[in-house]
Scaffold this active site. Structure first.
Site: not given
Ligand SMILES: NC(=O)c1ccc[n+]([C@@H]2O[C@H](COP(=O)([O-])OP(=O)(O)OC[C@H]3O[C@@H](n4cnc5c(N)ncnc54)[C@H](OP(=O)(O)O)[C@@H]3O)[C@@H](O)[C@H]2O)c1
Length: 302
Positions: A100-101, A127, A192, A196, A227
């Protein structure tokens, strides 16, 4: 040598140069036009976070198809095992590890284990990411924290541990996934977009810090890509195809369609390859034109 021989030789030579699979000499040049597979990453150690699906999965497969030894993570074990199996079935070299990042110990263990296994890290693709589609006043604090801790802290942690290995080796390439949303805000995308844009900040700072040590760091900004990130769960294929067809012209000025994950993967491989030795600190939009601007729509009667 007569003219016919010369033609045959040049056909064979041309076919070999193009990597054509077969060419008969019975006068009918039967060429199965299969381009020679490129192997830009033969034997190289490539590490990817978030490759259990989508863009990461497509990128893991693309790197492995070009000879890389791929180590990747994600939380969904069954999907990780599936991607690992599919790459190996195709003759590639891939190792999945659950990590888990957001968790420093897990990411450190993932990075160190893959570096041990593959003799270092040549390329890293940071990513893993999650989305968020709520107005800021409707977002809970824990939802905000989760987006930032996956998309920002996760990229920081992965890069922190990868760089330790790259500094020892004196070389490395890092690509981090930002988004066209970093440049193009939406009313319900505050968390978000903030995350980013932060990825772009990390990338620029890292490019300056580690450039003198032979390490390049760039951000890729995918546009809307087909996706699980954008596809509603459970939607039938035919309905999704119809939705996609309508979505492109309405939302993506320029190419008027969503990207396929393989198209983003190709851009990641290009950035990671030796083709761009002078590129670092860059934000590369691969978004069909979304961030280039918008068409002007004139009110009726004007
Ligand atoms: N699709 C788009 O339209 C689009 C556009 C611009 C940017 N992006 C970015 O592209 C990246 C990949 O997204 P995608 O479109 O390929 O969607 P996806 O299929 O949902 O992939 C997301 C990947 O991130 C992993 N991930 C999420 N949270 C994680 C965590 N805490 N620890 C480890 N791995 C984690 C997921 O694995 P697990 O769930 O198994 O952990 C999965 O492999 C994201 O950073 C996203 O923000 C996507």
């Amino acid at each position: 040598m007569n003219a016919q021989d010369t033609t045959r030789r040049s056909l064979l030579g041309g076919a070999a140069a193009l990597g054509l699979a077969s060419l008969t000499l019975d006068g009918t040049a039967r060429a199965a036009a299969r381009p020679r597979a490129r192997r830009r990453f033969d034997g190289m150690s490539v590490l990817i976070t978030g490759a259990t699906s989508g863009i990461g999965e497509a990128t893991a497969k693309a790197f492995a198809a070009e000879g890389a030894r791929v180590g990747f993570c994600g939380r969904r074990v069954s999907l990780g095992r599936r991607v690992e199996h599919e790459i190996r079935e195709a003759g590639g070299d891939a190792t999945y590890m659950r990590a888990d990042v957001r968790e420093p110990e897990q990411i450190r263990a993932f990075v160190d284990r893959m570096a041990d296994r593959h003799g270092g890290i040549d390329i890293a693709f940071n990513n893993a990411g999650v989305g968020s589609g709520k107005l800021l006043h409707e977002l809970t604090v824990s939802e905000w924290d989760d987006v930032q801790s996956t998309n920002v802290r996760g990229v920081f942690l992965a890069l922190k541990y990868e760089v330790e290995h790259m500094l020892k080796a004196g070389h490395g390439v890092i690509v981090c996934t930002s988004s066209s949303a970093a440049e193009q805000a939406r009313p319900n995308g505050g968390a978000y977009t903030a995350s980013k844009r932060a990825v772009q900040g990390i990338v620029k700072s890292a490019a300056l810090a580690y450039g003198p040590h032979g390490i390049r760091v760039n951000a890729i900004l995918p546009g809307t890509t087909d996706t699980a990130f954008v596809r509603p769960p459970g939607i039938p294929d035919a309905d999704w195809a119809a939705y996609k067809k309508a979505f492109g012209p309405l939302n993506i000025d320029g190419l008027e369609r969503m990207a396929e994950p393989q198209e983003i993967a190709r851009a990641v491989l290009a950035l990671a390859s030796d083709d761009f030795p002078y590129m670092t600190g860059a934000s590369v939009a691969v978004d069909g034109g979304s961030t280039a601007g918008r068409k002007m729509v004139r009110p009726a009667g004007a």
